[in-house]
Design an enzyme around this catalytic site. Structure first.
Site, PDB file in Angstrom:
ATOM      1  N   ARG A 119      23.545  24.964  22.892  1.00  0.00           N
ATOM      2  CA  ARG A 119      22.480  24.176  23.537  1.00  0.00           C
ATOM      3  C   ARG A 119      22.348  22.751  22.995  1.00  0.00           C
ATOM      4  NH1 ARG A 119      19.825  29.269  23.585  1.00  0.00           N
ATOM      5  NH2 ARG A 119      19.947  30.074  25.703  1.00  0.00           N
ATOM      6  N   LYS A 141      26.285   9.035  28.937  1.00  0.00           N
ATOM      7  CA  LYS A 141      26.825   9.821  30.063  1.00  0.00           C
ATOM      8  C   LYS A 141      28.018  10.594  29.536  1.00  0.00           C
ATOM      9  CE  LYS A 141      25.835   7.335  34.354  1.00  0.00           C
ATOM     10  NZ  LYS A 141      26.458   6.656  35.505  1.00  0.00           N
ATOM     11  N   GLU A 183      35.632  -3.511  33.269  1.00  0.00           N
ATOM     12  CA  GLU A 183      34.214  -3.218  32.975  1.00  0.00           C
ATOM     13  C   GLU A 183      33.525  -4.468  32.393  1.00  0.00           C
ATOM     14  OE1 GLU A 183      32.998  -0.377  34.052  1.00  0.00           O
ATOM     15  OE2 GLU A 183      34.350   1.301  33.601  1.00  0.00           O
ATOM     16  N   LYS A 223      24.975  -3.566  28.371  1.00  0.00           N
ATOM     17  CA  LYS A 223      24.821  -2.146  28.695  1.00  0.00           C
ATOM     18  C   LYS A 223      23.600  -1.565  27.970  1.00  0.00           C
ATOM     19  CE  LYS A 223      26.960   2.197  29.631  1.00  0.00           C
ATOM     20  NZ  LYS A 223      28.122   3.005  29.865  1.00  0.00           N
ATOM     21  N   GLU A 233      19.466   7.000  34.986  1.00  0.00           N
ATOM     22  CA  GLU A 233      19.909   6.401  36.249  1.00  0.00           C
ATOM     23  C   GLU A 233      18.967   6.648  37.430  1.00  0.00           C
ATOM     24  OE1 GLU A 233      24.295   6.009  36.683  1.00  0.00           O
ATOM     25  OE2 GLU A 233      23.926   6.873  38.645  1.00  0.00           O
ATOM     26  N   ARG A 237      19.842   1.446  35.992  1.00  0.00           N
ATOM     27  CA  ARG A 237      21.163   1.827  35.471  1.00  0.00           C
ATOM     28  C   ARG A 237      22.209   1.871  36.581  1.00  0.00           C
ATOM     29  NH1 ARG A 237      22.802   6.132  30.737  1.00  0.00           N
ATOM     30  NH2 ARG A 237      25.005   5.704  30.872  1.00  0.00           N
ATOM     31  N   ASN A 241      27.030   0.905  38.199  1.00  0.00           N
ATOM     32  CA  ASN A 241      27.947   1.594  39.116  1.00  0.00           C
ATOM     33  C   ASN A 241      28.678   0.625  40.048  1.00  0.00           C
ATOM     34  OD1 ASN A 241      27.157   3.998  38.029  1.00  0.00           O
ATOM     35  ND2 ASN A 241      25.630   4.429  39.608  1.00  0.00           N
ATOM     36  N   HIS A 244      32.162   1.289  41.388  1.00  0.00           N
ATOM     37  CA  HIS A 244      32.486   2.684  41.074  1.00  0.00           C
ATOM     38  C   HIS A 244      32.389   3.620  42.270  1.00  0.00           C
ATOM     39  CE1 HIS A 244      32.464   1.241  36.996  1.00  0.00           C
ATOM     40  NE2 HIS A 244      32.766   2.438  36.510  1.00  0.00           N
ATOM     41  N   HIS A 248      35.800   5.071  41.960  1.00  0.00           N
ATOM     42  CA  HIS A 248      35.973   6.467  41.537  1.00  0.00           C
ATOM     43  C   HIS A 248      36.767   7.256  42.581  1.00  0.00           C
ATOM     44  CE1 HIS A 248      32.633   7.219  38.292  1.00  0.00           C
ATOM     45  NE2 HIS A 248      33.784   6.863  37.766  1.00  0.00           N
ATOM     46  N   HIS A 263      41.378   4.038  34.964  1.00  0.00           N
ATOM     47  CA  HIS A 263      39.987   3.898  35.421  1.00  0.00           C
ATOM     48  C   HIS A 263      39.667   2.421  35.725  1.00  0.00           C
ATOM     49  CE1 HIS A 263      35.723   4.696  35.816  1.00  0.00           C
ATOM     50  NE2 HIS A 263      35.479   3.748  34.928  1.00  0.00           N
TER      51      HIS A 263
HETATM   52  N1  LIG Z   1      30.361   7.636  30.054  1.00  0.00           N
HETATM   53  C1  LIG Z   1      30.397   6.447  30.599  1.00  0.00           C
HETATM   54  O1  LIG Z   1      29.378   5.755  30.716  1.00  0.00           O
HETATM   55  C2  LIG Z   1      31.718   5.910  31.080  1.00  0.00           C
HETATM   56  C3  LIG Z   1      31.848   4.550  31.404  1.00  0.00           C
HETATM   57  C4  LIG Z   1      33.097   4.067  31.772  1.00  0.00           C
HETATM   58  C5  LIG Z   1      34.188   4.925  31.833  1.00  0.00           C
HETATM   59  N2  LIG Z   1      34.024   6.250  31.543  1.00  0.00           N
HETATM   60  C6  LIG Z   1      35.172   7.173  31.579  1.00  0.00           C
HETATM   61  O2  LIG Z   1      36.109   6.738  30.614  1.00  0.00           O
HETATM   62  C7  LIG Z   1      37.426   7.141  31.023  1.00  0.00           C
HETATM   63  C8  LIG Z   1      38.371   5.978  30.893  1.00  0.00           C
HETATM   64  O3  LIG Z   1      38.421   5.579  29.547  1.00  0.00           O
HETATM   65  P1  LIG Z   1      39.752   4.990  28.892  1.00  0.00           P
HETATM   66  O4  LIG Z   1      40.274   3.915  29.743  1.00  0.00           O
HETATM   67  O5  LIG Z   1      39.461   4.719  27.474  1.00  0.00           O
HETATM   68  O6  LIG Z   1      40.779   6.226  29.062  1.00  0.00           O
HETATM   69  P2  LIG Z   1      41.523   7.203  28.054  1.00  0.00           P
HETATM   70  O7  LIG Z   1      40.579   7.851  27.122  1.00  0.00           O
HETATM   71  O8  LIG Z   1      42.372   8.076  28.893  1.00  0.00           O
HETATM   72  O9  LIG Z   1      42.447   6.215  27.208  1.00  0.00           O
HETATM   73  C9  LIG Z   1      43.523   5.575  27.849  1.00  0.00           C
HETATM   74  C10 LIG Z   1      44.851   5.856  27.125  1.00  0.00           C
HETATM   75  O10 LIG Z   1      44.884   5.110  25.915  1.00  0.00           O
HETATM   76  C11 LIG Z   1      45.255   5.953  24.813  1.00  0.00           C
HETATM   77  N3  LIG Z   1      44.639   5.380  23.622  1.00  0.00           N
HETATM   78  C12 LIG Z   1      43.344   5.461  23.235  1.00  0.00           C
HETATM   79  N4  LIG Z   1      43.136   4.700  22.152  1.00  0.00           N
HETATM   80  C13 LIG Z   1      44.336   4.160  21.818  1.00  0.00           C
HETATM   81  C14 LIG Z   1      44.756   3.280  20.790  1.00  0.00           C
HETATM   82  N5  LIG Z   1      43.896   2.768  19.921  1.00  0.00           N
HETATM   83  N6  LIG Z   1      46.063   2.923  20.761  1.00  0.00           N
HETATM   84  C15 LIG Z   1      46.947   3.399  21.689  1.00  0.00           C
HETATM   85  N7  LIG Z   1      46.603   4.214  22.688  1.00  0.00           N
HETATM   86  C16 LIG Z   1      45.303   4.587  22.752  1.00  0.00           C
HETATM   87  C17 LIG Z   1      44.751   7.314  25.223  1.00  0.00           C
HETATM   88  O11 LIG Z   1      45.428   8.330  24.542  1.00  0.00           O
HETATM   89  C18 LIG Z   1      45.033   7.313  26.717  1.00  0.00           C
HETATM   90  O12 LIG Z   1      46.358   7.685  26.949  1.00  0.00           O
HETATM   91  C19 LIG Z   1      37.302   7.639  32.443  1.00  0.00           C
HETATM   92  O13 LIG Z   1      37.368   9.046  32.451  1.00  0.00           O
HETATM   93  C20 LIG Z   1      35.931   7.169  32.877  1.00  0.00           C
HETATM   94  O14 LIG Z   1      35.359   8.020  33.846  1.00  0.00           O
HETATM   95  C21 LIG Z   1      32.827   6.746  31.163  1.00  0.00           C
HETATM   96 ZN   LIG Z   2      33.595   2.757  34.612  1.00  0.00          ZN
END
Ligand SMILES: NC(=O)c1ccc[n+]([C@@H]2O[C@H](COP(=O)([O-])OP(=O)(O)OC[C@H]3O[C@@H](n4cnc5c(N)ncnc54)[C@H](O)[C@@H]3O)[C@@H](O)[C@H]2O)c1
Ligand SMILES: [Zn+2]
Length: 368
Positions: A119, A141, A183, A223, A233, A237, A241, A244, A248, A263
């Site tokens: 939980r 999120k 972003e 942010k 949201e 907030r 989006n 997105h 998305h 992404h």
């Molecule tokens: N929670 C939120 O508010 C929010 C906001 C924006 C995006 N997101 C989510 O975040 C995700 C995208 O994030 P992302 O772009 O970081 O993707 P990711 O976590 O897949 O990272 C991208 C790639 O980079 C590699 N990587 C990470 N750090 C590294 C480093 N220091 N050196 C070399 N390689 C490295 C990872 O292994 C992966 O292959 C999506 O799923 C999206 O929906 C969430």
């Molecule tokens: Zn995003």
């Protein structure tokens, strides 16, 4: 080192975001780990060989580790089950702490796993991609993709803190680095024209380390100010989006092809598409669309899905347009089956809860 303190207005929950270079090894001076019974690191196969040792060396002995496959394709229920199993096997209890070391996929999934295990237990984010440092690791999120829909299952659950070490970006592939700028540019578009100009003046790789730290801090602050006022949201907030609703859907469809978009790339295309929609609805002047398109292209980001993937098609009869529309129909941002958008009125000013007809969306998708 800079510190941004996040305080959620409604719940008064508060936590720090530490931003600096080479601060990962100082983690025990920034957070008090003595109050947790066990520490559990979640990371992925790409990040583990690069950074896991630095973190485990800095933490007390006996810290458990769970290494997941890397990337969006692993953001699934099956992976979630593996995380819960590993947490259970490590005998985590309610006073344990999960440390999420990786990009947005790891911080989203680790946050969800922690917020549901017994939980809810505490988690700390250590984002290692530019995208996760400026966006995903902040704001609470969490979640994973389900039934082909991005982040369909998730919670709002805040971390106990965020440690953002810019040195971790040294190993980041260029494509992932540019992805983070989608972003960053979004933050300027929704909140601050001057910031938009600052982050699009140079090409991403041309910013100096100090300029980059300044940009990361400013994006975090934008942010922070938004999520403090509206954690779950209900209103403001939704500004975050921007890009997105379409982005998305495009990202989800691209994941079914052998040329998935990152992404940030999908969000870049979504930003331009939604700018065009805002123009058709009479909200955004045409010259602003041109500025946005040029800025995204200057940042090395795609603005058109047909040329960025192998899913090339020539007409509105593209099989991908119905697929993208279908994904949008099941988006969790919808209200009463209506697709809701955050649209721009001008660069620096977004407007939430705009309904858009399927005809207009189709018309714009056909131009991309
Ligand atoms: N929670 C939120 O508010 C929010 C906001 C924006 C995006 N997101 C989510 O975040 C995700 C995208 O994030 P992302 O772009 O970081 O993707 P990711 O976590 O897949 O990272 C991208 C790639 O980079 C590699 N990587 C990470 N750090 C590294 C480093 N220091 N050196 C070399 N390689 C490295 C990872 O292994 C992966 O292959 C999506 O799923 C999206 O929906 C969430
Ligand atoms: Zn995003």
């Amino acid at each position: 080192m800079k510190t941004i303190q996040v305080t959620i207005t409604k719940t008064k929950q508060t936590y720090p975001i530490f931003i600096g270079t080479d601060i990962l090894k100082k983690i025990t001076s920034l957070f008090d780990f003595t109050k947790y019974t066990k520490l559990f690191i979640l990371t992925d196969e790409t990040v583990a060989p690069l950074l896991l040792r630095d973190l485990t060396d800095a933490l007390p002995q006996g810290t458990k580790t769970c290494i997941l496959p890397a990337g969006e394709k692993a953001k699934t229920l099956l992976t979630m089950q593996k995380i819960w199993e590993a947490m259970h096997k490590a005998k985590l209890d309610r006073k344990s702490l999960v440390l999420n070391l990786g990009g947005g996929v790891i911080t989203d999934m680790g946050g969800f796993a922690a917020s549901t295990y017994t939980r809810g237990i505490a988690f700390l984010n250590i984002p290692t991609t530019l995208l996760s440092q400026v966006d995903a690791s902040i704001g609470g999120k969490t979640g994973f993709d389900f039934d082909g829909i991005k982040n369909l299952i998730g919670t709002f659950s805040q971390p106990i803190g965020v440690l953002l070490d810019t040195r971790t970006l040294q190993t980041l592939p260029q494509r992932e680095f540019l992805s983070g700028f989608a972003e960053i540019i979004k933050h300027g578009l929704i909140a601050d024209r001057t910031y938009f100009i600052k982050v699009t003046k140079k090409q991403p790789l041309d910013y100096t380390t100090n300029e980059l730290i300044e940009i990361i801090s400013q994006s975090c602050a934008i942010k922070q100010q938004i999520i403090e006022q509206d954690e779950t949201e209900q209103g403001k907030r939704k500004l975050l989006n921007l890009g997105h609703t379409i982005g998305h859907a495009i990202e989800a469809v691209s994941l079914t092809t052998d040329t998935p978009l990152s992404h940030g790339e999908a969000i870049s295309i979504g930003i331009l598409a939604e700018a065009k929609i805002a123009n058709i609805l009479g909200l955004l002047p045409k010259k602003e669309i041109i500025t946005i398109e040029k800025a995204l292209q200057h940042a090395g980001l795609p603005t058109c899905w047909r040329t960025t993937t192998k899913w090339r098609t020539k007409s509105t009869s593209s099989p991908f347009i119905p697929q993208i529309l279908e994904k949008m129909q099941s988006d969790k941002k919808n209200d009463n089956n209506e697709i809701r958008f955050t649209l721009l009125e001008q660069i620096g000013k977004g407007s939430i809860n705009k309904t858009v007809s399927t005809e207009v969306i189709t018309q714009v998708l056909a131009t991309l």
